[in-house]
Design an enzyme around this catalytic site. Structure first.
Site, PDB file in Angstrom:
ATOM      1  N   THR A   1      -1.024  -1.531  15.260  1.00  0.00           N
ATOM      2  CA  THR A   1      -0.946  -2.848  15.888  1.00  0.00           C
ATOM      3  C   THR A   1      -0.194  -2.771  17.225  1.00  0.00           C
ATOM      4  O   THR A   1      -0.614  -3.384  18.212  1.00  0.00           O
ATOM      5  CB  THR A   1      -0.205  -3.808  14.953  1.00  0.00           C
ATOM      6  OG1 THR A   1       0.875  -3.087  14.347  1.00  0.00           O
ATOM      7  CG2 THR A   1      -1.115  -4.365  13.889  1.00  0.00           C
TER       8      THR A   1
ATOM      9  N   PHE B   1       1.524 -12.667  14.365  1.00  0.00           N
ATOM     10  CA  PHE B   1       2.312 -11.961  13.352  1.00  0.00           C
ATOM     11  C   PHE B   1       2.182 -12.628  11.984  1.00  0.00           C
ATOM     12  O   PHE B   1       3.008 -12.396  11.102  1.00  0.00           O
ATOM     13  CB  PHE B   1       3.785 -11.894  13.780  1.00  0.00           C
ATOM     14  CG  PHE B   1       4.012 -10.984  14.963  1.00  0.00           C
ATOM     15  CD1 PHE B   1       4.058  -9.606  14.795  1.00  0.00           C
ATOM     16  CD2 PHE B   1       4.144 -11.489  16.246  1.00  0.00           C
ATOM     17  CE1 PHE B   1       4.245  -8.749  15.877  1.00  0.00           C
ATOM     18  CE2 PHE B   1       4.334 -10.647  17.342  1.00  0.00           C
ATOM     19  CZ  PHE B   1       4.380  -9.269  17.154  1.00  0.00           C
TER      20      PHE B   1
ATOM     21  N   CYS C   1       4.936 -11.042   9.526  1.00  0.00           N
ATOM     22  CA  CYS C   1       5.278  -9.644   9.802  1.00  0.00           C
ATOM     23  C   CYS C   1       6.792  -9.399   9.803  1.00  0.00           C
ATOM     24  O   CYS C   1       7.523 -10.006  10.582  1.00  0.00           O
ATOM     25  CB  CYS C   1       4.716  -9.277  11.175  1.00  0.00           C
ATOM     26  SG  CYS C   1       5.051  -7.569  11.605  1.00  0.00           S
TER      27      CYS C   1
END
Ligand code: HEM
Length: 468
Positions: free
Chosen positions: A274, A405, A412
């Site tokens: 990512t 996120f 996240c």
């Protein structure tokens, strides 16, 4: 009266499987949104457990889906295939009620907090400098394979910061066996199954053997690192020590080795692709927008000059922050996440946006579309304009307008880690080089495994005066 969700009609046996067989699945889903609107439904065949997916593409629907009382995270098929039997890491755990998720979450949230991440700055700088030196040594004629080098960088960084392990990717041509296995697993998990595969192997379309071998390789290497640390303890403040030594504040228990290993694998996997994609897209977008590039480089020159980039500089990079936010708005590198009804949600007629949904429905938030909702971002929503993400405007955005996120308690955990790393690397690269695209007419193309990255992207880096 609840409305019915529209969607493509599908075929017997395979349902809508072939409606999303785009080489880049996220683009296939996006084209369907053009045709069916901000909410549509796809059905998948019995070989996949006979489920349906609802795909949403607007900020208003994402706001409703983010209501933690009504919806929660559901593990997507791609993520599900990455794991095996045994405990699930943080990322793949199917429920917040899973005691393993609860323990890992409580132990790791402080270890991933901003203060702990600041302690990792020097190690991040160490790896970033390896990349800078390589580019400088190779000189301006070298065609830099951008996404490959950023992947080396982010993988080496997470391995060093999380568990004191050096993959040394910048010092070897081939890839470390862990990296080979991980790439192979990510590719297999993302490949659309063939019809033969679907009929032959009910759940994974024939990829199970490859995935199984890759999982064994990754688990064995991660397990070895955990064993070595137990045999040779250190005081290093990293994620591995946080898991080995940390006591769950709720139960007072420490984490068992099997769970530590699976979480290490989660971090290595979730923690590099990512961020590598984010950096690759950010530089592509800057190179395609010279005014933004100049402003970003000028900010680094003003704040840092020719000295060493320090952790204190990072919070002063207002424009670089905006560049990263705008990059993840247009190209959210984890391009979708799945949710479903909370198990305790007893709504008599479950719904989303006034449409009826089933109890087992997976709802996919299609981030590249939600993030370009013209209701929020206007007619120029598709354009790269970091100015709209400067602090003052960013703080005025609706809550669900920017969710690269994820959302809620399953959002996240690595966000501060990724942000610190990405800001540092952008600053170092802009300070050290003048960049140009290998092909000035390059138009952004996407490749997708579980995450998205630019395809066939090459650039050149000419060292600037006083390079550090
Ligand atoms: C979860 C995106 C970097 C570790 C997630 C989720 C998203 C996301 C969207 C939620 C997934 C879902 O709901 O299914 C990103 C992006 C990153 C990034 C865009 C970089 C630009 C990192 C890093 C780490 C990491 C650097 C580790 C060091 C995790 C973990 C979870 C997660 C462990 C699962 C948390 C839980 O379920 O409790 N990430 N991530 N991520 N991420 Fe990241």
């Amino acid at each position: 009266m609840l409305k019915l969700i529209p969607g493509p009609p599908g075929y017997p046996i395979v349902g809508n499987l072939f409606d999303v067989r785009d080489e880049v699945p996220i683009q296939g889903l996006s084209s369907l949104a053009d045709k069916y609107g901000p909410i549509y439904k796809l059905s998948f065949p019995n070989a996949f457990g006979g489920y349906e997916i609802v795909v949403i593409s607007s900020v208003q629907l994402l706001e409703e889906l983010s209501d933690e009382k009504r919806f929660h995270k559901v593990v997507s098929a791609g993520l599900d295939q990455l794991g095996g039997d045994g405990p699930q890491g943080l990322f793949r755990s199917s429920s917040e009620a899973d005691p393993d998720w609860g323990q890992a979450h409580r132990v790791l949230v402080p270890a991933f907090g901003p203060l702990s991440i600041v302690d990792m700055f020097d190690e991040m700088h160490d790896i970033a400098t390896q990349m800078i030196l390589k580019w400088a040594r190779k000189g301006p004629d070298h065609r830099i394979p951008v996404t490959e080098d950023f992947t080396r960088l982010t993988l080496d960084t997470i391995a060093l910061c999380a568990m004191g392990y050096r993959f040394n990717s910048f010092y070897q041509e081939g890839m470390h066996p862990y990296v080979k296995a991980m790439i192979s697993a990510l590719t297999a998990a993302n490949e659309p199954p063939s019809l033969f595969g679907i009929l032959w192997n009910r759940t994974t379309g024939g990829k199970e053997k490859q995935l199984q071998e890759d999982r064994i390789t990754m688990n064995t290497i991660a397990n070895d690192v955990v064993r070595q640390r137990r045999e040779h303890p250190t005081d290093k403040k990293d994620l591995l020590n946080a898991m080995i030594k940390g006591k769950d504040p709720k139960t007072g228990e420490t984490m068992r080795t099997e769970l530590i290993t699976v979480n290490m694998v989660s971090f290595l996997t979730a923690g590099h692709e990512t961020t590598s994609g984010l950096l690759s897209f950010a530089f592509t977008l800057l190179l395609k927008n010279p005014a933004a590039y100049e402003r970003a480089q000028a900010e680094v020159d003003t704040i840092v000059g020719q000295g060493r980039v320090k952790v204190e500089h990072l919070k002063q990079f207002e424009y670089l922050n905006a560049v990263l936010r705008e990059t993840l708005r247009l190209q959210p590198t984890a391009p979708a996440f799945s949710r479903g009804l909370q198990p305790g949600n007893d709504e008599a007629a479950p719904s989303l946006g006034g449409y009826a949904i089933n109890r087992r429905t997976k709802i996919l938030a299609l981030l590249p579309r939600c993030h370009r909702d013209p209701e929020v971002y206007g007619a120029d929503a598709h354009e790269f304009k970091p100015e709209r993400m400067l602090d003052a405007s960013f703080s005025r955005l609706p809550r669900s307008a920017w969710k690269p996120f994820g959302t809620g308690v399953r959002a996240c955990i690595g966000r501060p880690f990724a942000w610190q790393e990405a800001l540092l690397v952008m600053a170092l690269v802009l300070q050290s080089f003048d960049l140009r695209l290998d092909d000035p007419s390059y138009e952004l193309r996407i490749k997708q495994t579980l995450t998205i990255k630019p395809r066939d992207l090459y650039m050149h880096a000419s060292p600037r005066n006083g390079m550090n």
